[in-house]
Design a protein around this motif. Structure first.
Motif, short mmCIF file in Angstrom:
data_model
loop_
_atom_site.label_atom_id
_atom_site.label_comp_id
_atom_site.label_asym_id
_atom_site.label_seq_id
_atom_site.Cartn_x
_atom_site.Cartn_y
_atom_site.Cartn_z
N LEU A 1 0.84 -1.20 0.00
CA LEU A 1 0.00 0.00 0.00
C LEU A 1 0.87 1.25 0.00
CD1 LEU A 1 -2.85 -0.88 2.52
CD2 LEU A 1 -3.00 -0.73 0.03
N GLN A 2 0.39 2.25 -0.70
CA GLN A 2 1.06 3.55 -0.79
C GLN A 2 0.17 4.59 -0.13
OE1 GLN A 2 1.54 4.82 -4.85
NE2 GLN A 2 2.07 6.90 -4.26
N ILE A 3 0.76 5.43 0.71
CA ILE A 3 0.02 6.53 1.32
C ILE A 3 -0.09 7.66 0.30
CG2 ILE A 3 -0.02 8.28 3.13
CD1 ILE A 3 1.45 6.31 4.94
N ILE B 1 -5.82 8.54 6.72
CA ILE B 1 -4.86 8.26 5.67
C ILE B 1 -5.59 7.69 4.46
CG2 ILE B 1 -2.76 8.02 7.06
CD1 ILE B 1 -3.20 5.05 7.16
N PHE B 2 -5.17 8.13 3.29
CA PHE B 2 -5.71 7.66 2.02
C PHE B 2 -4.66 6.72 1.43
CE2 PHE B 2 -8.15 11.26 3.01
CZ PHE B 2 -9.32 11.25 2.25
N LEU B 3 -5.06 5.50 1.11
CA LEU B 3 -4.14 4.47 0.65
C LEU B 3 -4.58 3.89 -0.67
CD1 LEU B 3 -4.19 2.64 4.08
CD2 LEU B 3 -2.24 3.94 3.23
N THR B 4 -3.61 3.40 -1.46
CA THR B 4 -3.91 2.69 -2.68
C THR B 4 -2.83 1.65 -2.91
OG1 THR B 4 -4.62 2.95 -4.99
CG2 THR B 4 -2.67 4.19 -4.30
N HIS B 5 -3.03 0.77 -3.90
CA HIS B 5 -1.99 -0.21 -4.23
C HIS B 5 -0.74 0.54 -4.67
CE1 HIS B 5 -4.44 -3.82 -4.06
NE2 HIS B 5 -5.38 -3.21 -4.73
N ALA B 6 0.42 0.09 -4.19
CA ALA B 6 1.69 0.71 -4.57
C ALA B 6 2.04 0.40 -6.00
CB ALA B 6 2.80 0.23 -3.64
#
Length: 183
Positions: free
Chosen positions: A164-166, A178-183
């Motif tokens: 996960l990427q912040i 925090i907003f996260l998505t696939h790195a």
């Protein structure tokens, strides 16, 4: 009092069970979250499939529905919260656009579908952030290009899965989002 801030159900009040077991996201924080989602690089709310984990009153998911989400799935294990969410959905006459899953959000089974936006508001300081994020990823609950919006205490030092990427990290009082998505 908790209410829907904007959209189709604007101003509608939501029921909140008595007691300290439920800590609904404040109207101010919800307004901030949705403003960020609307005016940023995140998936559009319009016609989105939304997952509301540790749903509590259902306020986050119902706000998303009010703002154009196509469907919201609520995951909650507490009986009082399940009854509250069901009542709030019925009060808005939104049964056709909602699914209620009586499950432990930190131990999800494999997903039947992936979601564009996942709201996650676990009880603070109970060690649920990391295992829940892991089960979301392992179960393929997050769609490609989707975002996880995770609310936690400002002093929460949970380790995030490396995949996960912040995208964003905001603080307001004792809350951190925090907003996260696939790195």
């Amino acid at each position: 009092m908790t209410r829907i801030i904007s959209g189709h159900y604007r101003g509608r009040r939501l029921t909140v069970p008595e007691g300290r077991d439920i800590r609904p996201t404040t109207d101010r924080m919800r307004e901030r979250l949705f403003s960020m989602l609307t005016h940023s690089r995140y998936p559009t709310m319009q016609d989105a499939k939304v997952l509301d984990l540790f749903a509590g009153t259902g306020a986050l998911g119902l706000e998303a529905l009010s703002r154009g989400a196509a469907h919201v799935t609520f995951v909650e294990k507490a009986r009082a919260s399940l009854a509250c969410i069901k009542g709030n959905i019925e009060a808005l006459k939104a049964q056709d656009a909602c699914t209620l899953m009586p499950l432990d959000a930190s131990k999800l089974p494999p997903a039947k579908e992936a979601f564009d936006i996942i709201f996650m508001d676990p009880p603070y300081r109970q060690g649920l952030v990391s295992p829940t994020l892991s089960t979301v990823l392992e179960g393929h609950w997050l769609a490609a290009g989707g975002v996880i919006v995770c609310e936690l205490a400002t002093d929460d030092a949970s380790e995030l899965p490396p995949s996960l990427q912040i995208l964003d990290d905001r603080r307001q009082g004792q809350q951190r989002v925090i907003f996260l998505t696939h790195a």
